[in-house]
Scaffold this motif. Sequence first.
Motif, PDB file in Angstrom:
ATOM      1  N   ILE A 181      38.099  43.315 -12.347  1.00  0.00           N
ATOM      2  CA  ILE A 181      37.039  43.746 -13.183  1.00  0.00           C
ATOM      3  C   ILE A 181      37.230  43.603 -14.515  1.00  0.00           C
ATOM      4  N   VAL A 182      38.845  44.238 -14.786  1.00  0.00           N
ATOM      5  CA  VAL A 182      39.255  44.423 -16.491  1.00  0.00           C
ATOM      6  C   VAL A 182      39.403  42.984 -16.831  1.00  0.00           C
ATOM      7  N   LEU A 183      39.816  42.050 -16.034  1.00  0.00           N
ATOM      8  CA  LEU A 183      40.170  40.529 -16.645  1.00  0.00           C
ATOM      9  C   LEU A 183      38.728  39.937 -16.751  1.00  0.00           C
ATOM     10  N   ALA A 184      37.815  40.042 -15.775  1.00  0.00           N
ATOM     11  CA  ALA A 184      36.526  39.644 -15.977  1.00  0.00           C
ATOM     12  C   ALA A 184      35.834  40.223 -17.379  1.00  0.00           C
ATOM     13  N   PHE A 185      36.072  41.627 -17.341  1.00  0.00           N
ATOM     14  CA  PHE A 185      35.533  42.128 -18.700  1.00  0.00           C
ATOM     15  C   PHE A 185      36.119  41.713 -19.967  1.00  0.00           C
ATOM     16  N   SER A 186      37.449  41.752 -20.163  1.00  0.00           N
ATOM     17  CA  SER A 186      38.094  41.023 -21.206  1.00  0.00           C
ATOM     18  C   SER A 186      37.872  39.700 -21.360  1.00  0.00           C
ATOM     19  N   ILE A 187      37.682  38.831 -20.590  1.00  0.00           N
ATOM     20  CA  ILE A 187      37.377  37.537 -20.917  1.00  0.00           C
ATOM     21  C   ILE A 187      35.959  37.325 -21.592  1.00  0.00           C
ATOM     22  N   GLY A 188      34.888  38.139 -21.041  1.00  0.00           N
ATOM     23  CA  GLY A 188      33.615  38.355 -21.672  1.00  0.00           C
ATOM     24  C   GLY A 188      33.653  38.927 -22.995  1.00  0.00           C
ATOM     25  N   LEU A 189      34.401  39.821 -23.152  1.00  0.00           N
ATOM     26  CA  LEU A 189      34.643  40.517 -24.459  1.00  0.00           C
ATOM     27  C   LEU A 189      35.284  39.386 -25.437  1.00  0.00           C
ATOM     28  N   ALA A 190      36.252  38.947 -24.912  1.00  0.00           N
ATOM     29  CA  ALA A 190      37.032  37.590 -25.808  1.00  0.00           C
ATOM     30  C   ALA A 190      35.890  36.619 -26.135  1.00  0.00           C
ATOM     31  N   ASN A 191      35.074  36.072 -25.191  1.00  0.00           N
ATOM     32  CA  ASN A 191      34.094  35.141 -25.309  1.00  0.00           C
ATOM     33  C   ASN A 191      33.085  35.528 -26.320  1.00  0.00           C
ATOM     34  N   SER A 192      32.600  36.790 -26.264  1.00  0.00           N
ATOM     35  CA  SER A 192      31.599  37.217 -27.361  1.00  0.00           C
ATOM     36  C   SER A 192      32.198  37.340 -28.760  1.00  0.00           C
TER      37      SER A 192
END
Length: 484
Positions: A181-192
Amino acid sequence: MIIKKGIRRQIVLHYFLVVFIALLLIEVIFLIALRSYYYDTVYNHMVNHIRTANDFYQPFRLTSSDNVNQLSEMVRHFELYNTELQILNPAGQVLSTSTGFEIEQTIKTSDVTQALAGNTSRWIGKQQGTGQIVMAVSQSVSNGFENTYILRYVTSLEYVNDKLMKMTLFAVSIGAAVLAIVLAFSIGLANSIVKPLNNITTVSAQMAKGKFNVRIKGDYKYELGELSSTLNYMAQEIVRSNQVKDDFISSISHELRTPLTSIKGWSETLDSGGYDPEETKIGMQIISKETDRLIGLVEELLDFSKLQQNEMKLVKGIVNLRELLQEIMLNLWTKAEKKGVQIKLESDEKPIIYGDVNRLKQVFLNIVDNAVKFSHENGVINLYFAMEEKFVIVTVQDHGIGISDEHLRRVKDRFFQVNPLNGGTGLGLAITQQLVELHGGTMEMESELGHGTAVIVKLPLPEGKIPMAGGLENGEEDAAGPMA
């Protein structure tokens, strides 16, 4: 999933690493505490049984001194379900067990040693023969005669360890789910963050190649929004500056072509000969006038270049502003009279400042000349002085065509012209403002379309006593005294 090097990868790795370390510490502490809890529970259960059984056995321990009967009686009273009871002599030899199997080896584990010292302790390790992980708890017991025995309880930890393994796998699974979940969240945050940066970088690269018509699109927040707005504003200003530059080149080309055409035409006419002296005189006057016009244009461009490169040097001295303005009024009298415009100096003040008389003359000549140029026929231009504690304020007020709010904001920009058809380079007010600022002053403009314009120049007075024409305010010193 492989993430290429860049900000996205750094953000994902940092978030993932922080959460991973935190989860690892939590799970290690949790599992250690859980293992201690289960092992302590088994140990406490056996210790409590030993104490209870010992209290129950004490009234009967003197009934028999026979070794065989004594051992059988002890096994019957002290045995524990699902746990092997071993009765040892002080040498560590097994005398009897609850299982009935004979054990020939001597036991010298730490629990036995502690039991001989009068303590109850435990030992965890692999049992000889079976290889199982066991816990052994030992305590010494006296039979009431001369014999001392060691009660040693041995229980398997396989079931407990199996439970611990299942809970460990469960905890690891939860940790892995949290990390996913953290990996998916961090990828989304990085993409933003990275996607807007990539967009900004792409548009900036196009701007660097001269495509200033492109804009950064997207409603970005915080610093990214400020960055995109700044780049869009920069591109807009570059486009505007380029347009102003193109307009200036077109305008200055026209300004230079007109006098050069006149000079060339009259030069060829005079060179052909056969004209009377009167026409020759007129031609020479035109050539001289157009030459002065060219010189004025070139000097304006040179002044602007010096100001831009901070090479303008002021030759300062005592300047009587009233006399300076009166001289300017005389210089522009002929031009004003042709339009029927009156120039009036309304104040009786005689301020004296410290500055470059030629540059100040250039400043006010340009301001008053503009006032004459944009005044209506038979209009009036008023000049005022106002004294402040450390400044003198000179106001040039006309009642002419005025300037719109849109143009007023840009009228002091270099190369800008409200009406390019009026001629000029569009540098006059830009040079004027910079000359005023070189004297430590300010220049402001107030205007209303159709009702006229006021130009307000604020210049500093000399430090100390304010010099006035004919002496100081109190008449104690000569006007040039403070400058000596």
